[in-house]
Design an enzyme around this catalytic site. Structure first.
Site, mmCIF file in Angstrom:
data_model
loop_
_atom_site.group_PDB
_atom_site.id
_atom_site.type_symbol
_atom_site.label_atom_id
_atom_site.label_comp_id
_atom_site.label_asym_id
_atom_site.label_seq_id
_atom_site.Cartn_x
_atom_site.Cartn_y
_atom_site.Cartn_z
ATOM 1 N NE ARG A 64 -8.907 4.208 3.206
ATOM 2 C CZ ARG A 64 -8.723 3.172 4.019
ATOM 3 N NH1 ARG A 64 -7.683 3.164 4.861
ATOM 4 N NH2 ARG A 64 -9.568 2.155 4.009
ATOM 5 C CE1 TYR B 43 -21.458 -5.236 -2.079
ATOM 6 C CE2 TYR B 43 -20.538 -4.409 -4.146
ATOM 7 C CZ TYR B 43 -20.372 -5.024 -2.916
ATOM 8 O OH TYR B 43 -19.122 -5.422 -2.521
ATOM 9 N N PRO B 44 -25.889 -2.344 -1.725
ATOM 10 C CG PRO B 44 -28.185 -2.360 -1.219
ATOM 11 C CD PRO B 44 -27.213 -2.408 -2.374
ATOM 12 C CG MET B 45 -22.743 -4.781 2.503
ATOM 13 S SD MET B 45 -21.154 -5.643 2.451
ATOM 14 C CE MET B 45 -21.467 -6.992 3.608
ATOM 15 C CG ASP B 46 -28.323 -5.821 6.026
ATOM 16 O OD1 ASP B 46 -28.003 -4.629 6.187
ATOM 17 O OD2 ASP B 46 -29.481 -6.200 5.802
ATOM 18 C CE LYS B 47 -19.349 -8.115 7.995
ATOM 19 N NZ LYS B 47 -19.159 -7.083 6.986
ATOM 20 C CG HIS C 245 -13.705 -9.013 3.934
ATOM 21 N ND1 HIS C 245 -14.448 -9.841 3.132
ATOM 22 C CD2 HIS C 245 -14.155 -7.753 3.684
ATOM 23 C CE1 HIS C 245 -15.317 -9.129 2.431
ATOM 24 N NE2 HIS C 245 -15.160 -7.856 2.750
ATOM 25 C CD GLN D 92 -14.068 -1.857 -0.726
ATOM 26 O OE1 GLN D 92 -14.383 -2.937 -1.191
ATOM 27 N NE2 GLN D 92 -13.408 -1.749 0.419
#
EC number: 1.3.98.5
Length: 249
Positions: free
Chosen positions: A131, A145-149, A172, A185
């Site tokens: 992995r 896609y990018p992401m934030d917390k 989650h 993923q």
């Protein structure tokens, strides 16, 4: 101060997105255009050796919509290897007809929220190692896609106690595991590398699964309260068999 979880880090990652300058490419004589595409194919063939020798991998996809036309994703052991990959690509003749639209620098990452205490080297674990240093699937479709917390006065992920973050990430993760066999993923960490904190790259043979998993996770507390997202890029795989069709005029 809340405890920062440890992460396991694998190969460095570079997503490159381009629009094709069709107007300029259309002016190139057919024979010369064929030479340009053949050179690109030679480049892609050469870098398949990284997969064979297990020192990296790459994926090449035709993006749907007007945000980009192509996505080239490269994985390499060191960041300087990504520089070499990108520089070599930029020196191809096809690069004269590509307009950069987005890029994303990160590293394959596994969160360690749920890991128990062990003396085992996780980098030698046969379940973890593939992995961190993966062979990318040749799935029909990709979604990146990018992401934030989120961190604001109302909801701040980074001020939550470790135990609460562990609880949320467990719930989650349960949603994601329901899509095993449908979606592959890859999470890449980018804190200090790029404008967002993580990149998410999904592979599937049925693009509808992207909508299903993202929609379902919208109702998960981790996402609903603490997730902020950038643009989504979805596309279809480019292979040796359809590369010529992509650039045909």
């Amino acid at each position: 101060m809340p405890q920062a979880p440890e992460t396991l880090d694998g190969w460095y990652s570079l997503h490159l997105l381009y629009a094709i300058d069709w107007s300029s490419l259309r002016l190139v004589p057919t024979e010369e255009r064929q030479t340009i595409v053949d050179e690109l194919q030679t480049f892609l063939n050469k870098h398949e050796e990284a997969r064979t020798n297990h020192v990296g991998d790459h994926a090449f996809y035709n993006i749907t919509g007007q945000k980009a036309d192509i996505l080239l994703w490269a994985l390499r052991p060191e960041m300087k290897d990504l520089n070499a990959f990108e520089n070599e690509f930029n020196k191809l003749k096809i690069a004269d007809f590509l307009i950069p639209t987005y890029s994303y620098v990160s590293i394959i990452e596994l969160g360690n929220y749920l890991a128990g205490k062990s003396d085992e080297d996780p980098y030698e674990n046969p379940h973890i190692k593939p992995r961190l240093f993966p062979e990318l699937p040749q799935s029909e479709y990709i979604c990146f896609y990018p992401m934030d917390k989120r961190r604001n006065e109302t909801y701040n992920w980074y001020m939550l106690p470790l135990e609460k973050r562990q609880e949320l990430m467990y719930a989650h993760g349960k949603i994601g595991r329901q899509y095993a066999g449908k979606i592959k993923q890859f999470i890449t960490g980018s804190v200090g590398f790029d404008d967002f904190e993580w990149g998410v790259t999904l592979f599937a043979d049925d693009p509808l699964q992207f909508k299903k998993i993202v929609y379902e996770m919208r109702f998960d507390e981790t996402t609903a309260r603490y997730g902020d997202f950038g643009s989504f890029y979805v596309g279809h795989i480019v292979t040796k068999d359809n590369l010529q069709d992509l650039f045909a005029l």
